[in-house]
Design a protein around this motif. Structure first.
Motif, mmCIF file in Angstrom:
data_model
loop_
_atom_site.group_PDB
_atom_site.id
_atom_site.type_symbol
_atom_site.label_atom_id
_atom_site.label_comp_id
_atom_site.label_asym_id
_atom_site.label_seq_id
_atom_site.Cartn_x
_atom_site.Cartn_y
_atom_site.Cartn_z
ATOM 1 N N VAL A 1 18.228 138.062 108.099
ATOM 2 C CA VAL A 1 18.825 138.088 106.766
ATOM 3 C C VAL A 1 17.713 138.107 105.725
ATOM 4 N N GLU A 2 17.767 139.071 104.826
ATOM 5 C CA GLU A 2 16.824 139.158 103.713
ATOM 6 C C GLU A 2 17.562 138.780 102.438
ATOM 7 N N VAL A 3 16.936 137.968 101.618
ATOM 8 C CA VAL A 3 17.571 137.471 100.399
ATOM 9 C C VAL A 3 16.713 137.833 99.198
ATOM 10 N N LYS A 4 17.359 138.300 98.138
ATOM 11 C CA LYS A 4 16.680 138.573 96.872
ATOM 12 C C LYS A 4 17.432 137.853 95.768
ATOM 13 N N LEU A 5 16.691 137.221 94.871
ATOM 14 C CA LEU A 5 17.300 136.591 93.702
ATOM 15 C C LEU A 5 17.078 137.492 92.490
ATOM 16 N N PHE A 6 18.101 137.634 91.694
ATOM 17 C CA PHE A 6 18.019 138.389 90.448
ATOM 18 C C PHE A 6 18.707 137.582 89.362
ATOM 19 N N GLN A 7 18.435 137.942 88.140
ATOM 20 C CA GLN A 7 19.119 137.318 87.021
ATOM 21 C C GLN A 7 19.552 138.398 86.057
ATOM 22 N N VAL A 8 20.723 138.212 85.488
ATOM 23 C CA VAL A 8 21.135 139.105 84.415
ATOM 24 C C VAL A 8 20.191 138.829 83.248
ATOM 25 N N PRO A 9 20.050 139.757 82.310
ATOM 26 C CA PRO A 9 18.997 139.628 81.297
ATOM 27 C C PRO A 9 18.836 138.222 80.719
ATOM 28 N N GLU A 10 17.697 137.608 81.049
ATOM 29 C CA GLU A 10 17.139 136.390 80.469
ATOM 30 C C GLU A 10 15.802 136.049 81.109
ATOM 31 N N THR A 11 15.702 135.443 82.372
ATOM 32 C CA THR A 11 14.361 135.008 82.817
ATOM 33 C C THR A 11 13.892 135.274 84.255
ATOM 34 N N LEU A 12 14.739 135.378 85.248
ATOM 35 C CA LEU A 12 14.289 135.736 86.606
ATOM 36 C C LEU A 12 14.078 137.247 86.654
ATOM 37 N N PRO A 13 13.700 137.797 87.826
ATOM 38 C CA PRO A 13 13.711 139.275 87.884
ATOM 39 C C PRO A 13 15.089 139.764 87.476
ATOM 40 N N ILE A 14 15.132 140.761 86.653
ATOM 41 C CA ILE A 14 16.398 141.226 86.093
ATOM 42 C C ILE A 14 17.001 142.305 86.979
ATOM 43 N N ILE A 15 18.288 142.202 87.220
ATOM 44 C CA ILE A 15 18.999 143.175 88.037
ATOM 45 C C ILE A 15 19.870 144.048 87.132
ATOM 46 N N THR A 16 20.030 145.273 87.555
ATOM 47 C CA THR A 16 20.939 146.176 86.858
ATOM 48 C C THR A 16 22.149 146.402 87.756
ATOM 49 N N PRO A 17 23.290 146.755 87.178
ATOM 50 C CA PRO A 17 24.467 147.002 88.018
ATOM 51 C C PRO A 17 24.210 148.015 89.130
ATOM 52 N N SER A 18 23.366 149.001 88.884
ATOM 53 C CA SER A 18 23.132 150.047 89.890
ATOM 54 C C SER A 18 22.479 149.503 91.162
ATOM 55 N N GLN A 19 21.887 148.303 91.108
ATOM 56 C CA GLN A 19 21.254 147.723 92.289
ATOM 57 C C GLN A 19 22.243 146.978 93.193
ATOM 58 N N LEU A 20 23.407 146.641 92.682
ATOM 59 C CA LEU A 20 24.367 145.856 93.461
ATOM 60 C C LEU A 20 24.794 146.521 94.767
ATOM 61 N N PRO A 21 25.060 147.835 94.800
ATOM 62 C CA PRO A 21 25.509 148.441 96.065
ATOM 63 C C PRO A 21 24.491 148.352 97.201
ATOM 64 N N GLU A 22 23.215 148.092 96.892
ATOM 65 C CA GLU A 22 22.191 147.976 97.927
ATOM 66 C C GLU A 22 22.382 146.732 98.792
ATOM 67 N N MET B 1 34.696 129.082 81.650
ATOM 68 C CA MET B 1 34.524 130.369 82.335
ATOM 69 C C MET B 1 33.054 130.772 82.304
ATOM 70 N N MET B 2 32.733 131.843 83.014
ATOM 71 C CA MET B 2 31.334 132.265 83.081
ATOM 72 C C MET B 2 30.785 132.536 81.684
ATOM 73 N N ALA B 3 29.486 132.305 81.529
ATOM 74 C CA ALA B 3 28.817 132.548 80.254
ATOM 75 C C ALA B 3 28.894 134.037 79.896
ATOM 76 N N GLY B 4 28.818 134.304 78.614
ATOM 77 C CA GLY B 4 28.947 135.661 78.105
ATOM 78 C C GLY B 4 27.958 136.650 78.698
ATOM 79 N N GLN B 5 26.730 136.208 78.995
ATOM 80 C CA GLN B 5 25.734 137.112 79.580
ATOM 81 C C GLN B 5 26.231 137.664 80.913
ATOM 82 N N MET B 6 26.841 136.805 81.714
ATOM 83 C CA MET B 6 27.330 137.254 83.016
ATOM 84 C C MET B 6 28.539 138.158 82.853
#
Length: 179
Positions: free
Chosen positions: A22-43, A57-62
């Motif tokens: 199992v390989e794990v990657k952490l991403f963060q929506v725009p703020e401070t960890l490596p930032i992920i874009t929606p296009s990366q999710l299908p990977e 409910m979830m914060a507005g950024q999410m």
């Protein structure tokens, strides 16, 4: 804002990382960890989404991040992928259950398979002597004013959720292989 979701994410990452293959990657929506874009999710073979709570409910950024996944939704590019949720709230009445309940709608529209921990974490789910976050929906913590860090019990549930999720993901891969 205070690093609580990141702390839980680091612990959740340890769970599946302890499972061979199992390989794990952490991403963060725009703020401070490596930032992920929606296009990366299908990977990803599966995704555990973590976020702070705002008004139950979830914060507005999410939410903005999910709003940007319309193209993935239209193509059903995430359909069939396992998905989990973990979260941080300010207080006990701050959304430990409403946050995941309202977040599940995002997963459902994408056709993702929600993987809750249920009560499989065992005795930790029934702890009544100490303040603890989390629920059958996923790991959680209480941030308070930002000075409270996730407890050992909350981190234990986060690790467990990650490892449990990895097992479900491997099962899903196995099922696809034998089809």
């Amino acid at each position: 804002m205070y690093g609580h979701v990141e702390k839980l994410a680091q612990e959740i990452k340890k769970g599946p990382s302890s499972v061979e293959g199992v390989e794990v990657k952490l991403f963060q929506v725009p703020e401070t960890l490596p930032i992920i874009t929606p296009s990366q999710l299908p990977e990803a073979d599966g995704i555990i989404f973590g976020f702070p709570t705002r008004f139950g409910m979830m914060a507005g950024q999410m939410k903005s991040f999910f709003d940007a996944t319309g193209g993935l939704w239209q193509g059903q590019d995430l359909a069939g992928k396992p998905a989990g949720i973990f979260y941080s709230t300010r207080s006990q009445g701050g959304g430990q259950e409403t946050t995941p309940l309202t977040a599940i709608t995002q997963l459902v529209h994408h056709g993702m398979i929600f993987v809750p921990v249920g009560y499989t974490f065992g005795a930790g789910m029934f702890e009544m002597e100490k303040v603890k976050g989390g629920s059958p929906y996923g790991a959680g913590t209480f941030a308070g004013d930002g000075s409270r860090l996730p407890s050992a019990l909350e981190l234990g549930q986060a690790f467990y959720q990650g490892k449990y999720f990895a097992g479900i993901g491997l099962l899903e891969r196995f099922i696809k292989t034998i089809r």
